[in-house]
Design a protein around this motif. Structure first.
Motif, PDB file in Angstrom:
ATOM      1  N   HIS A 149      10.274   6.297   6.414  1.00 35.29           N
ATOM      2  CA  HIS A 149      10.493   5.021   7.100  1.00 35.29           C
ATOM      3  C   HIS A 149       9.482   3.979   6.616  1.00 35.29           C
ATOM      4  O   HIS A 149       8.929   3.211   7.391  1.00 35.29           O
ATOM      5  CB  HIS A 149      10.398   5.193   8.619  1.00 35.29           C
ATOM      6  N   TYR A 150       9.230   4.000   5.317  1.00 34.33           N
ATOM      7  CA  TYR A 150       8.176   3.169   4.759  1.00 34.33           C
ATOM      8  C   TYR A 150       8.616   1.710   4.619  1.00 34.33           C
ATOM      9  O   TYR A 150       9.798   1.384   4.562  1.00 34.33           O
ATOM     10  CB  TYR A 150       7.724   3.699   3.394  1.00 34.33           C
ATOM     11  N   ALA A 151       7.630   0.841   4.578  1.00 35.23           N
ATOM     12  CA  ALA A 151       7.839  -0.587   4.334  1.00 35.23           C
ATOM     13  C   ALA A 151       6.781  -1.036   3.334  1.00 35.23           C
ATOM     14  O   ALA A 151       5.712  -0.423   3.213  1.00 35.23           O
ATOM     15  CB  ALA A 151       7.729  -1.389   5.624  1.00 35.23           C
ATOM     16  N   PHE A 152       7.069  -2.116   2.619  1.00 32.97           N
ATOM     17  CA  PHE A 152       6.154  -2.593   1.586  1.00 32.97           C
ATOM     18  C   PHE A 152       5.239  -3.677   2.160  1.00 32.97           C
ATOM     19  O   PHE A 152       5.724  -4.669   2.709  1.00 32.97           O
ATOM     20  CB  PHE A 152       6.927  -3.155   0.397  1.00 32.97           C
ATOM     21  N   PRO A 153       3.932  -3.504   2.023  1.00 29.64           N
ATOM     22  CA  PRO A 153       3.009  -4.562   2.451  1.00 29.64           C
ATOM     23  C   PRO A 153       3.037  -5.727   1.475  1.00 29.64           C
ATOM     24  O   PRO A 153       3.486  -5.594   0.334  1.00 29.64           O
ATOM     25  CB  PRO A 153       1.649  -3.868   2.457  1.00 29.64           C
ATOM     26  N   ASP A 154       2.541  -6.851   1.914  1.00 26.24           N
ATOM     27  CA  ASP A 154       2.535  -8.057   1.092  1.00 26.24           C
ATOM     28  C   ASP A 154       1.225  -8.133   0.316  1.00 26.24           C
ATOM     29  O   ASP A 154       0.329  -8.914   0.640  1.00 26.24           O
ATOM     30  CB  ASP A 154       2.726  -9.296   1.972  1.00 26.24           C
ATOM     31  N   TYR A 155       1.111  -7.310  -0.740  1.00 23.46           N
ATOM     32  CA  TYR A 155      -0.089  -7.293  -1.564  1.00 23.46           C
ATOM     33  C   TYR A 155       0.225  -7.913  -2.930  1.00 23.46           C
ATOM     34  O   TYR A 155       1.273  -7.613  -3.519  1.00 23.46           O
ATOM     35  CB  TYR A 155      -0.590  -5.867  -1.798  1.00 23.46           C
ATOM     36  N   PRO A 156      -0.667  -8.723  -3.469  1.00 26.81           N
ATOM     37  CA  PRO A 156      -0.451  -9.235  -4.830  1.00 26.81           C
ATOM     38  C   PRO A 156      -0.592  -8.128  -5.881  1.00 26.81           C
ATOM     39  O   PRO A 156      -0.038  -8.215  -6.970  1.00 26.81           O
ATOM     40  CB  PRO A 156      -1.540 -10.299  -4.990  1.00 26.81           C
ATOM     41  N   ASP A 157      -1.366  -7.070  -5.547  1.00 23.32           N
ATOM     42  CA  ASP A 157      -1.567  -5.964  -6.490  1.00 23.32           C
ATOM     43  C   ASP A 157      -0.827  -4.710  -6.028  1.00 23.32           C
ATOM     44  O   ASP A 157      -1.304  -3.583  -6.215  1.00 23.32           O
ATOM     45  CB  ASP A 157      -3.059  -5.676  -6.656  1.00 23.32           C
ATOM     46  N   LEU A 158       0.332  -4.884  -5.434  1.00 20.40           N
ATOM     47  CA  LEU A 158       1.135  -3.774  -4.919  1.00 20.40           C
ATOM     48  C   LEU A 158       1.538  -2.832  -6.052  1.00 20.40           C
ATOM     49  O   LEU A 158       1.977  -3.270  -7.117  1.00 20.40           O
ATOM     50  CB  LEU A 158       2.390  -4.323  -4.228  1.00 20.40           C
ATOM     51  N   VAL A 159       1.388  -1.533  -5.840  1.00 22.02           N
ATOM     52  CA  VAL A 159       1.796  -0.543  -6.828  1.00 22.02           C
ATOM     53  C   VAL A 159       3.197  -0.038  -6.496  1.00 22.02           C
ATOM     54  O   VAL A 159       3.670  -0.166  -5.359  1.00 22.02           O
ATOM     55  CB  VAL A 159       0.810   0.643  -6.883  1.00 22.02           C
ATOM     56  N   SER A 160       3.877   0.537  -7.480  1.00 22.74           N
ATOM     57  CA  SER A 160       5.255   0.990  -7.276  1.00 22.74           C
ATOM     58  C   SER A 160       5.331   2.291  -6.493  1.00 22.74           C
ATOM     59  O   SER A 160       6.350   2.585  -5.862  1.00 22.74           O
ATOM     60  CB  SER A 160       5.959   1.170  -8.623  1.00 22.74           C
ATOM     61  N   ARG A 161       4.259   3.097  -6.559  1.00 22.55           N
ATOM     62  CA  ARG A 161       4.207   4.353  -5.810  1.00 22.55           C
ATOM     63  C   ARG A 161       2.905   4.411  -5.022  1.00 22.55           C
ATOM     64  O   ARG A 161       1.831   4.199  -5.592  1.00 22.55           O
ATOM     65  CB  ARG A 161       4.297   5.557  -6.755  1.00 22.55           C
TER      66      ARG A 161
END
Length: 328
Positions: free
Chosen positions: A235-247
Motif C-alpha cells: 500500500h505504498y505511496a511516493f513521497p515528494d522528494y527531488p532525489d526520489l529513487v525508483s526502488r
C-alpha cells in the motif's frame, strides 16, 4: 465442447494461490535480508528486543550523510535510559529523519518460552504497536505499511516465512572466516616473557589498556545470529522528494528499548577486511566474494502478489489450432 486440463495449481509459481486480488494491493516491495546478522548483534538473541525495518525513498548515503556531511552519522552519546554499551547506534531523532516508513516486531528473539508480559508497546503477536511506531517516526505513517517476517530456514534459497512471532523464529549459528590472504601472511611469533617486548601490559596477556577487552576480530568464532528476515512494503505511496529513487531502500535495526539507540544488524561488505562476511556454520566457504554495492543490496524488489505463472509440465492435445482459457 471438450476441454482438457492443461495445468492446475500444481503448475503455478511462485505459489499455488493469489496473495492479493486487486491491483492496488497486488504490487508490493519485498526484500530478503542477509542469512546472518553481524557478530555484535548477538546481544539481541538473549534479551528482550525491538527490531524495526526502516524504509527510505532516498539513497542511503543521502539519508546517512558522508564524510563531508555536517550531520553526524554516529550517535556518540546515548539518550537517557538507553543501553550505554551500544554507543554507535542511531538515536530516535535520526530514525525520524532517515526513515519514511517503519514496521517492527518485538519480544525475546530465539527464546519462545519467555512470556510476552512486561514488554512495553508490544502486542501478544510480537508486533510493535502502531502508536509507538508513529511516535518513533515523528508523524502518522501515510506512505504505506511495512512488516517483518522470519524465514523458517536461513539456508534455503527461497524464504518461507513463519506464522509465529519473533520469539519462535529460528536463530542459526554463524561464523566469520578469515580470508586466505590473512592466513598466508600470519606469522607465528615465539611466546614472549611476561612484560616482554611487544606486550605493553604487565601480565603479558595482550590487553594493553587493562579493560579485559581483546580484539574481537582476533580469530574465527561461532556465534548465534538473529533470524533471517523478509521485509514487505505494501500500500505504498511516493513521497515528494527531488532525489526520489525508483526502488526504496531498507535498513534493519534493533534496540533493547524504544528509546534507542538503534543498532544496524548488518555491516556493508568490506573487500579490504581480513574476514569474510558472516555465513552459516556448515556452509561451504566462499573465498571469492562478489562485491555488491550497498545501495543495490538494500534495495527492495517489486513483487506482483496478484499474479501467478502457469507452466504445464506435460504435453497435451494434438497439433493444430486450439483455444486456451484461464479459469481463476
Amino acid at each position: 465442447e471438450h476441454w482438457m486440463l492443461a495445468a492446475d495449481r500444481r503448475d503455478a509459481a511462485p505459489q499455488v494461490f493469489f496473495d492479493e486480488v486487486t491491483s492496488e494491493a497486488g504490487r508490493k516491495y519485498s526484500s530478503v535480508q542477509d542469512r546472518c546478522s553481524k557478530p555484535k548483534a548477538s546481544s539481541f538473541t538473549d534479551r528482550k528486543s525491538y527490531i524495526i525495518a526502516c524504509v527510505s525513498w532516498r539513497y542511503l548515503k543521502a539519508t546517512e550523510g558522508d564524510d563531508d556531511s555536517a550531520a553526524p552519522l554516529i550517535a556518540t552519546v546515548p539518550p537517557p535510559g538507553a543501553d550505554a554499551s551500544a554507543g554507535d547506534g542511531w538515536t530516535n531523532a535520526q530514525i525520524a529523519e532517515r526513515c519514511d516508513v517503519i514496521g517492527g516486531v518485538c519480544g525475546w528473539p530465539c527464546n519462545p518460552e519467555m512470556p510476552m508480559d512486561g514488554i512495553a508497546s508490544c502486542s501478544k503477536n510480537g508486533v510493535i504497536d502502531q502508536s509507538a511506531i508513529d511516535k518513533l517516526l515523528g508523524k502518522t505513517q501515510n506512505l504505506g505499511n511495512v512488516t517483518i517476517k522470519g524465514c523458517t530456514d536461513a539456508s534455503a534459497t527461497v524464504c518461507e516465512t513463519s506464522t509465529e512471532g519473533l520469539s519462535a523464529w529460528p536463530c542459526p549459528n554463524c561464523v566469520r572466516h578469515e580470508r586466505d590472504e590473512r592466513r598466508r601472511l600470519q606469522v607465528v611469533a615465539p611466546p614472549l616473557a611476561f612484560g616482554g617486548e611487544g606486550d605493553d601490559d604487565a601480565d603479558g596477556d595482550g590487553d594493553a589498556d587493562g579493560d579485559g577487552d581483546k580484539d574481537e576480530d582476533a580469530g574465527e568464532r561461532v556465534y548465534r545470529s538473529l533470524s533471517r528476515f523478509r521485509v514487505q512494503y505494501d500500500h505504498y505511496a511516493f513521497p515528494d522528494y527531488p532525489d526520489l529513487v525508483s526502488r526504496p531502500r531498507v535498513q534493519i535495526l534493533a534496540a533493547h528499548s524504544l528509546d534507542g539507540p538503534w543498532q544496524k544488524l548488518y555491516d556493508p561488505v568490506d573487500a579490504e577486511s581480513d574476514y569474510l562476511p558472516p555465513q552459516l556454520v556448515g556452509m561451504p566457504v566462499q573465498q571469492e566474494q562478489l562485491e555488491v554495492d550497498e545501495e543495490q543490496k538494500r534495495s527492495m524488489d517489486v513483487v506482483s502478489a496478484n499474479k501467478l505463472s502457469m507452466a504445464p509440465s506435460s504435453c497435451f492435445g494434438k497439433r493444430g489450432p486450439m483455444y486456451v482459457v484461464a479459469c481463476a
